[in-house]
Design an enzyme around this catalytic site. Structure first.
Site, short mmCIF file in Angstrom:
data_model
loop_
_atom_site.label_atom_id
_atom_site.label_comp_id
_atom_site.label_asym_id
_atom_site.label_seq_id
_atom_site.Cartn_x
_atom_site.Cartn_y
_atom_site.Cartn_z
N GLU A 1 0.90 -1.23 0.04
CA GLU A 1 -0.11 -0.05 -0.03
C GLU A 1 0.91 1.40 0.15
OE1 GLU A 1 -3.24 -0.47 -0.38
OE2 GLU A 1 -2.85 -2.65 -0.61
N ARG B 1 16.92 8.55 -22.91
CA ARG B 1 16.74 8.74 -24.77
C ARG B 1 17.11 10.27 -24.81
NH1 ARG B 1 12.48 11.02 -26.54
NH2 ARG B 1 12.44 10.40 -28.52
#
Ligand code: 4F9
Length: 236
Positions: A124, A162
């Protein structure tokens, strides 16, 4: 071992109980190559290795009751401490649905940090004291719930990586990305000219680069207008 730092290199330390999941990015494609070339460095810190109890447990019940478990504070805290001591001045990022929703413009800022520690929550979530006293930035990758923060961290690492100089060969392909100009991509075509009666738009075969540029801009604007009018509001 002494590590060399240089301008473009990006360092990621990741706190996760499932380091093997990260093979999805470390062992394949462009990120995999960048790690081989040592443009990107990724290290893992597993809270389980810092658990001091007999069963090496890494979950605990929430105070005040309620369903589900939280990650144990101590192993997580010790893993963060180890990750910080190996990567001084790193920003600590926690991925959760409570964070700000990531945009391409945020990714473009994050690349400047050079050193990032990701905390991947499971169950959780994590104890609020870790968020209050350890975490620098909390980000969400979208309005949905995952089974843990690992996939979200991988999404962030992939999109940051990237943009690192040398990771993708041509600078142009980054500059022309969707979102970096707040427009969607224009449609692209490759050989052959005709397949199963489906042809390539004539203008792309014309060799007239000015005409092609205008056609592509019109396509981008049209597609954005229809699919993502919200992006045009940002532009003007
Ligand atoms: C993290 C969801 C970032 C969306 C982490 C469960 C999460 C997430 N964006 N869901 N743990």
């Amino acid at each position: 071992m002494k590590k060399k730092y240089n301008d473009t290199k990006m360092w990621f330390n990741i706190i996760t109980i499932f380091p093997e999941m990260f093979r999805a990015i470390t062992d394949y494609g462009i990120v995999g190559q960048a790690i081989k070339k040592e443009i990107i460095n990724i290290n893992f810190f597993n809270p389980r290795n810092f658990s001091k109890n007999k069963y090496k447990s890494i979950d605990n019940r929430p105070y005040g009751g309620g369903p589900g478990m939280l990650m144990s504070v101590e192993p997580l805290y010790l893993a963060i401490k180890a990750a910080k001591s190996e990567l001084k001045d790193a920003s600590i990022i926690y991925l959760s649905p409570q964070g700000n929703e990531l945009q391409q413009s945020n990714i473009e800022q994050l690349i400047k940090k050079k050193k990032i520690i990701f905390i991947c929550g499971r169950y959780e979530g994590i104890d609020q004291r870790i968020i209050d006293y350890q975490v620098d930035e909390e980000w969400s990758i979208g309005n949905y719930i995952l089974t843990g923060g690992e996939l979200a961290s991988m999404v962030m690492i992939d999109s940051i990586s990237r943009l690192i100089p040398g990771v993708i060969k041509t600078k142009k392909s980054i500059e022309e990305d969707s979102f970096s100009n707040n427009l969607l991509d224009y449609p692209s075509y490759t050989r052959p000219k005709i397949i199963e009666k489906m042809s390539v738009p004539e203008v792309l075969l014309s060799g007239n680069h000015n005409k092609i540029r205008i056609w592509r801009l019109k396509q981008s604007l049209g597609k954005t207008w229809i699919k993502r009018p919200d992006l045009l509001k940002k532009k003007y």
